[in-house]
Enzyme design. Structure first.
Site, short mmCIF file in Angstrom:
data_model
loop_
_atom_site.label_atom_id
_atom_site.label_comp_id
_atom_site.label_asym_id
_atom_site.label_seq_id
_atom_site.Cartn_x
_atom_site.Cartn_y
_atom_site.Cartn_z
N ARG A 12 0.84 -1.21 0.00
CA ARG A 12 0.00 0.00 0.00
C ARG A 12 0.88 1.27 0.00
NH1 ARG A 12 -0.67 4.73 2.56
NH2 ARG A 12 -0.26 3.69 4.54
N ASP A 13 1.50 1.56 1.12
CA ASP A 13 2.28 2.80 1.22
C ASP A 13 3.40 2.81 0.18
OD1 ASP A 13 2.76 5.28 2.32
OD2 ASP A 13 3.76 4.55 4.12
N HIS A 203 5.54 3.96 12.68
CA HIS A 203 5.68 3.94 11.22
C HIS A 203 6.69 5.04 10.84
CE1 HIS A 203 3.53 3.85 7.11
NE2 HIS A 203 4.16 4.99 7.04
N HIS A 205 9.58 6.71 8.00
CA HIS A 205 10.15 6.81 6.65
C HIS A 205 11.63 7.12 6.80
CE1 HIS A 205 6.58 6.74 3.90
NE2 HIS A 205 6.01 6.73 5.09
N CYS A 236 4.33 9.28 0.39
CA CYS A 236 2.93 9.69 0.26
C CYS A 236 2.83 10.71 -0.87
CB CYS A 236 2.44 10.31 1.56
SG CYS A 236 0.81 11.04 1.41
N ASN A 245 9.85 4.28 2.74
CA ASN A 245 9.67 3.83 4.13
C ASN A 245 10.94 3.13 4.60
OD1 ASN A 245 6.94 3.90 2.84
ND2 ASN A 245 6.29 3.28 4.87
N1 COA Z 1 -13.07 4.99 -2.67
C1 COA Z 1 -13.38 5.14 -3.96
N2 COA Z 1 -14.01 6.24 -4.46
C2 COA Z 1 -14.34 7.21 -3.57
C3 COA Z 1 -14.04 7.09 -2.21
C4 COA Z 1 -13.38 5.94 -1.77
N3 COA Z 1 -13.05 5.78 -0.49
N4 COA Z 1 -14.49 8.20 -1.60
C5 COA Z 1 -15.05 8.99 -2.53
N5 COA Z 1 -14.96 8.38 -3.73
C6 COA Z 1 -15.42 8.89 -5.02
C7 COA Z 1 -16.82 9.46 -4.97
O1 COA Z 1 -17.78 8.44 -5.19
C8 COA Z 1 -16.79 10.47 -6.11
O2 COA Z 1 -16.86 9.77 -7.34
P1 COA Z 1 -17.46 10.47 -8.65
O3 COA Z 1 -16.57 11.63 -8.98
O4 COA Z 1 -17.41 9.39 -9.66
O5 COA Z 1 -18.84 10.89 -8.25
C9 COA Z 1 -15.38 11.02 -6.01
O6 COA Z 1 -14.60 9.99 -5.37
C10 COA Z 1 -15.31 12.30 -5.20
O7 COA Z 1 -15.92 12.07 -3.94
P2 COA Z 1 -15.81 13.10 -2.73
O8 COA Z 1 -16.51 12.53 -1.57
O9 COA Z 1 -16.22 14.48 -3.20
O10 COA Z 1 -14.28 13.03 -2.43
P3 COA Z 1 -13.14 14.12 -2.60
O11 COA Z 1 -12.94 14.50 -4.01
O12 COA Z 1 -13.34 15.18 -1.59
O13 COA Z 1 -11.85 13.22 -2.19
C11 COA Z 1 -11.10 11.33 -0.89
C12 COA Z 1 -11.78 12.68 -0.90
C13 COA Z 1 -10.87 10.98 0.55
C14 COA Z 1 -11.99 10.30 -1.57
C15 COA Z 1 -9.76 11.42 -1.69
O14 COA Z 1 -9.08 12.57 -1.31
C16 COA Z 1 -8.89 10.22 -1.44
O15 COA Z 1 -9.19 9.11 -1.87
N6 COA Z 1 -7.75 10.40 -0.74
C17 COA Z 1 -6.86 9.32 -0.44
C18 COA Z 1 -5.51 9.85 -0.20
C19 COA Z 1 -4.51 8.76 0.08
O16 COA Z 1 -4.71 7.59 -0.19
N7 COA Z 1 -3.38 9.18 0.63
C20 COA Z 1 -2.32 8.30 0.91
C21 COA Z 1 -2.52 7.47 2.11
S1 COA Z 1 -2.50 8.37 3.60
ZN ZN Z 2 3.98 6.16 5.29
#
Ligand code: COA
Ligand code: ZN
Length: 297
Positions: A12-13, A203, A205, A236, A245
């Site tokens: 994942r990370d 955790h 890095h 990240c 990491n």
């Molecule tokens: N998994 C898959 N799709 C997701 C989701 C999830 N957990 N959460 C929201 N979505 C989808 C929504 O259905 C929407 O889809 P659409 O555009 O087809 O309608 C779209 O994403 C936007 O949804 P919204 O609730 O407005 O989210 P956002 O644009 O504000 O983004 C997150 C928020 C949290 C979904 C996004 O920032 C994210 O996935 N971040 C992860 C960051 C990450 O992994 N960082 C590294 C690890 S720490």
């Molecule tokens: Zn990390």
């Protein structure tokens, strides 16, 4: 022998931030090599927006291919939607991500600190009801790439919120690898005295080559569960400056050599390092790789 659980977050990370896209099948092959080497805790995938993190797409496929009787697999989830998707895919353990600062939460998951805290609490509570193990990351726990140093009082307060909500484990994450061993000593001494060592994990890095020293320092404070990433993959995408990491092989060699029981066979672990390199198409490996290849493999 004192047991230490090494949780591999490479699938994942590690892979979320690699320039190379991997298929779910390749990710599962990597995971199976880790399991074959004796790793008993692995973060297998994240259920996040594929637009935000394309490299983690098809997390459901990853979970459908895992043999969950062999290892504790967890999934990172950023919100309730991610939790529901992880649960439907059969995840038995999840990790929410709460960054310690407002800006980091906005950059990472598009929520304020308060919103993110609320969402994490809701997900932890939902998971507890569903008998899915809820874990919580406290990210940028020492330094934030946007807001600078983070106050230990904030980490203490957020950790309290996560345990109060029912988190089974809180993982203190130095997301950008900015911590030094004295900071780790001070933070973990405080957290271990407040919450006990059993439900805390660490955790690190290796951005500034202090991850191994920091891991050892956390162990000195009583921590017995540590994250690491096979081959030192990682970083990240939303935290500038976050490089790889702590490499699992570096951590495992140190722990095995110091007489701790990790259950991990370092020679077999090198098969996973080599496979990781094959699927990302660039050199990977912790600092111990040349030594291990010359002397053990
Ligand atoms: N998994 C898959 N799709 C997701 C989701 C999830 N957990 N959460 C929201 N979505 C989808 C929504 O259905 C929407 O889809 P659409 O555009 O087809 O309608 C779209 O994403 C936007 O949804 P919204 O609730 O407005 O989210 P956002 O644009 O504000 O983004 C997150 C928020 C949290 C979904 C996004 O920032 C994210 O996935 N971040 C992860 C960051 C990450 O992994 N960082 C590294 C690890 S720490
Ligand atoms: Zn990390």
């Amino acid at each position: 022998m004192d047991k230490v659980i090494v949780n591999d977050v490479g699938p994942r990370d590690g892979l979320q931030n690699d320039p190379t896209e991997t298929t779910p099948e390749q990710r599962v092959d990597l995971i199976n090599l880790l399991v074959d080497a004796g790793v008993r805790s692995i973060e297998a995938a994240s259920f996040v927006s594929p637009k935000a993190v394309p490299k983690m797409a098809q997390a459901d496929k990853v979970f459908s291919l895992l043999d969950q009787s062999r290892c504790e697999f967890s999934a990172l989830v950023p919100n309730m939607k991610g939790y529901e998707l992880a649960k439907s895919a059969g995840a038995r353990s999840i990790g929410v991500v709460l960054s310690a600062t407002d800006t980091m939460n906005r950059k990472n998951i598009n929520m304020s600190l308060d919103q993110a805290t609320g969402v994490c609490i809701d997900v932890i509570k939902a998971a507890s009801i569903d008998h899915v193990t809820p874990r919580a990351y406290i990210a940028v726990a020492v330094e934030c790439p946007y807001e600078g140093s983070v106050d230990a009082d904030d980490i203490h307060a957020l950790t309290t919120r996560m345990f109060d909500a029912g988190a089974a484990e809180v993982i203190i994450a130095d997301t950008i690898g900015a911590a030094n061993p004295l900071q780790v000593k001070s933070l973990f001494t405080r957290l271990v005295s407040a919450f006990g060592a059993r439900a805390l994990s660490a955790h690190f890095h290796d951005t500034r080559a202090m991850a191994l020293a920091n891991a050892w320092q956390a162990m000195e404070c009583g921590i017995r569960k540590l994250d690491a990433s096979i081959g030192g993959l990682g970083g990240c995408p939303f935290a500038p400056g976050a490089s790889g990491n702590l490499a699992t092989e570096d951590l495992v060699l140190m722990l095995n050599q110091a007489g701790f029981d990790t259950g991990i066979d370092i020679v077999k672990l090198m098969q996973a390092v080599k496979f990781a390199e094959k699927i990302v198409h660039h050199p990977v490996g912790g600092k111990v790789r040349p030594y291990l290849e010359k002397n053990l493999a």
